[in-house]
Design a protein around this motif. Structure first.
Motif, PDB file in Angstrom:
ATOM      1  N   GLY A 115       0.803  -1.222   0.000  1.00 44.91           N
ATOM      2  CA  GLY A 115       0.000   0.000   0.000  1.00 44.91           C
ATOM      3  C   GLY A 115       0.837   1.272   0.000  1.00 44.91           C
ATOM      4  O   GLY A 115       0.642   2.149  -0.845  1.00 44.91           O
ATOM      5  N   PRO A 116       1.801   1.412   0.931  1.00 42.58           N
ATOM      6  CA  PRO A 116       2.619   2.622   0.928  1.00 42.58           C
ATOM      7  C   PRO A 116       3.508   2.768  -0.309  1.00 42.58           C
ATOM      8  O   PRO A 116       4.016   3.866  -0.569  1.00 42.58           O
ATOM      9  N   LEU A 117       3.699   1.695  -1.061  1.00 44.88           N
ATOM     10  CA  LEU A 117       4.527   1.753  -2.270  1.00 44.88           C
ATOM     11  C   LEU A 117       3.698   1.937  -3.539  1.00 44.88           C
ATOM     12  O   LEU A 117       4.259   1.962  -4.643  1.00 44.88           O
ATOM     13  N   HIS A 118       2.386   2.055  -3.378  1.00 43.07           N
ATOM     14  CA  HIS A 118       1.516   2.210  -4.537  1.00 43.07           C
ATOM     15  C   HIS A 118       1.682   3.626  -5.084  1.00 43.07           C
ATOM     16  O   HIS A 118       1.077   4.585  -4.587  1.00 43.07           O
ATOM     17  N   ALA A 119       2.519   3.769  -6.097  1.00 44.89           N
ATOM     18  CA  ALA A 119       2.979   5.079  -6.524  1.00 44.89           C
ATOM     19  C   ALA A 119       2.275   5.562  -7.778  1.00 44.89           C
ATOM     20  O   ALA A 119       1.786   4.770  -8.591  1.00 44.89           O
ATOM     21  N   GLY A 120       2.245   6.877  -7.949  1.00 46.02           N
ATOM     22  CA  GLY A 120       1.790   7.481  -9.187  1.00 46.02           C
ATOM     23  C   GLY A 120       2.907   7.476 -10.227  1.00 46.02           C
ATOM     24  O   GLY A 120       3.965   6.868 -10.032  1.00 46.02           O
ATOM     25  N   ARG A 121       2.689   8.165 -11.334  1.00 44.39           N
ATOM     26  CA  ARG A 121       3.670   8.216 -12.411  1.00 44.39           C
ATOM     27  C   ARG A 121       4.005   9.661 -12.750  1.00 44.39           C
ATOM     28  O   ARG A 121       3.141  10.530 -12.731  1.00 44.39           O
ATOM     29  N   ALA A 122       5.261   9.876 -13.092  1.00 46.28           N
ATOM     30  CA  ALA A 122       5.661  11.172 -13.636  1.00 46.28           C
ATOM     31  C   ALA A 122       5.363  11.181 -15.123  1.00 46.28           C
ATOM     32  O   ALA A 122       5.567  10.175 -15.817  1.00 46.28           O
ATOM     33  N   LEU A 123       4.855  12.315 -15.632  1.00 44.55           N
ATOM     34  CA  LEU A 123       4.501  12.439 -17.042  1.00 44.55           C
ATOM     35  C   LEU A 123       5.414  13.458 -17.709  1.00 44.55           C
ATOM     36  O   LEU A 123       5.929  14.376 -17.061  1.00 44.55           O
ATOM     37  N   ARG A 124       5.609  13.277 -19.013  1.00 44.08           N
ATOM     38  CA  ARG A 124       6.511  14.161 -19.751  1.00 44.08           C
ATOM     39  C   ARG A 124       5.737  15.330 -20.343  1.00 44.08           C
ATOM     40  O   ARG A 124       4.975  15.176 -21.294  1.00 44.08           O
ATOM     41  N   GLY A 125       5.921  16.511 -19.780  1.00 50.18           N
ATOM     42  CA  GLY A 125       5.308  17.722 -20.298  1.00 50.18           C
ATOM     43  C   GLY A 125       6.366  18.760 -20.603  1.00 50.18           C
ATOM     44  O   GLY A 125       7.558  18.436 -20.716  1.00 50.18           O
TER      45      GLY A 125
END
Length: 467
Positions: A115-125
């Motif tokens: 659960g604590p490692l459930h991460a989002g993603r960085a996007l390229r903008g």
């Protein structure tokens, strides 16, 4: 009102709710009765869970993970009681029931860490901005679970929902309500009030829960018919649904394998837990070159399973009647009964391990999920024919392929429309796997890291500095 909802509300005092009466499928003796929650109590359970959602969602993932470790500790402290009730209500052996509780403990700890490692993603903008995704909890999750592995399945779904910040209303199976209530009490005592609310009941209770507009998500493990009704109800409420439903899993026995080993694998898949496993072997396709020796060995395996005192009964006589109907229909339609296929005298819901030969695709035992200790065998002339017949099925849970040919294994993996393909082992799998069933077997990730994605909504953030 406590998190483990039992008391009737004022508006229910004049109702006379039914009760769930359970008998031990080994002895026929009464286990007891449990009240069926009224529609008002179901609605109140959703309100309680919804009221607790904001505070629980605001906790850090690490805090929620620590709470799940407390859940695992609480389950371990009561594992004997939970296993005994499972044994008495469903007929599962004490060893298997205890194994299920310990699997639940392991799953709770797994999600406590994931659960604590459930991460989002960085996007390229653009270089002047930051873009990323954030996972947010959905809200109240309705968890509806089966009787054939009631603790492990329930804890897996509940733990994934809770660690991602959701609150839960859990309806355990009506075939093991005492176990469901004990599990609900253990979870409620280990977690903050309202994070997990347990309600007891039958199909009417489940229908009231899944039709509630306060439910944001439904996680269901059970029959395909119930799953289809849930999916239809969710169209009206907008709830997100994941389902692991019925299966009609095939095993394909190739010409180049040891038929005695293949028979042992098939027997394990068809007869373990009296055939009452979601991924039990339901259809057997064996190559003609090894068919005779395979059938001889499978009959011997079936008779060994029947004679083993550890082999348990079916969950109740209602299911036993359905299983026996499938066998009788097959024999009347031309199948050969090689062993088993008789309803034993005496108490309980026992049924012998059964082998049917000369089966055909149109037989009910090949078309429908029997969910009992029955191995219907069809002899095929080629591996191509086995793959074609195994694939021609509305279900899509899992399949097993026994072969020494790498090319045959790859073909089966590519062509079988199922969520899981197992090669040369009827059960097994690495930790952390996630699979999506197909067709009438359901949809969505029901376990593994993929379940955390199901339990959350993805928010995209675009962040720029003010000029």
């Amino acid at each position: 009102m406590t998190a483990h909802l039992m008391a009737a509300t004022e508006s229910d005092r004049f109702e006379q709710p039914d009760a769930l009466s359970i008998t031990d499928p080994r002895t026929g003796e009464s286990v007891g009765s449990v009240r069926i929650a009224t529609a008002h109590e179901v609605a109140d359970a959703v309100v309680v869970a919804a009221a607790s959602f904001g505070e629980w969602a605001a906790r850090t993932p690490a805090e929620r993970g620590a709470a799940l470790h407390a859940v695992a500790d609480a389950l371990a402290a009561r594992e004997g009681e939970l296993a005994d009730l499972n044994h008495r209500e469903t007929g599962k052996s004490i060893a298997d029931a205890l194994g299920g509780v310990r699997a639940a403990i392991g799953t709770a700890r797994q999600y406590a860490e994931l659960g604590p490692l459930h991460a989002g993603r960085a996007l390229r903008g653009p270089s002047t901005a930051v873009d990323f995704t954030v996972a947010e909890p959905r809200g109240v999750v309705a968890v509806i679970t089966p009787w054939n592995d009631p603790v492990a399945v329930a804890v897996g779904l509940i733990a994934a929902a809770a660690v991602t910040g959701n609150t839960v209303v859990h309806k355990p199976s009506e075939r093991c309500p005492h176990l469901g209530e004990l599990l609900g009490s253990v979870l409620a005592d280990a977690l903050p009030p309202g994070v997990v609310v347990t309600i007891s009941g039958d199909g009417r209770t489940g229908a009231a829960l899944t039709s509630s507009v306060g439910v944001a998500m439904i996680a269901h493990v059970g029959s395909s018919a119930t799953g289809a009704r849930i999916a239809r109800a969710a169209v009206l409420t907008g709830a997100h649904v994941i389902r692991e439903n019925g299966g009609n899993d095939a095993i394909l026995v190739d010409a180049d394998v040891d038929p005695v080993w293949a028979a042992a694998q098939t027997a394990l898949g068809a007869f373990a837990n009296a055939g009452q496993i979601c991924t039990s072997v339901e259809r057997v396709f064996v190559h003609a070159d090894v068919a005779e020796r395979f059938l001889e060995a499978l009959v011997a395996e079936a008779e060994r399973w029947t004679a083993d005192p550890a082999s348990g009964p079916l969950v109740d006589r209602e299911l036993r009647s359905i299983v026996h109907e499938h066998v009788v229909d097959a024999v009347e339609d031309g199948a050969r009964l090689l062993t088993g296929g008789t309803v034993p005298e005496g108490p309980g819901a026992f049924y012998p391990a059964t082998v049917l030969a000369d089966c055909r695709p149109g037989m009910r035992v090949m078309r429908e999920e029997t969910f009992g200790p029955v191995a219907p065998v069809m002899i095929v002339g080629s591996f191509d024919e086995a793959v074609r017949l195994a694939a021609a099925d509305p279900y899509g849970l899992a399949a097993t392929v026994l072969t020494g040919s790498m090319s045959h294994a790859h073909r089966a993996i590519a062509e079988l429309p199922v969520g899981t393909v197992k090669v040369n082992a009827v059960f097994g799998g690495a930790p952390g796997g996630s699979a999506e069933p197909r067709g009438e077997s359901g949809s969505g990730f029901g376990y593994g890291p993929g379940l955390l994605d199901e339990m959350t909504l993805t928010k995209v953030v675009h962040l720029e500095a003010a000029p």
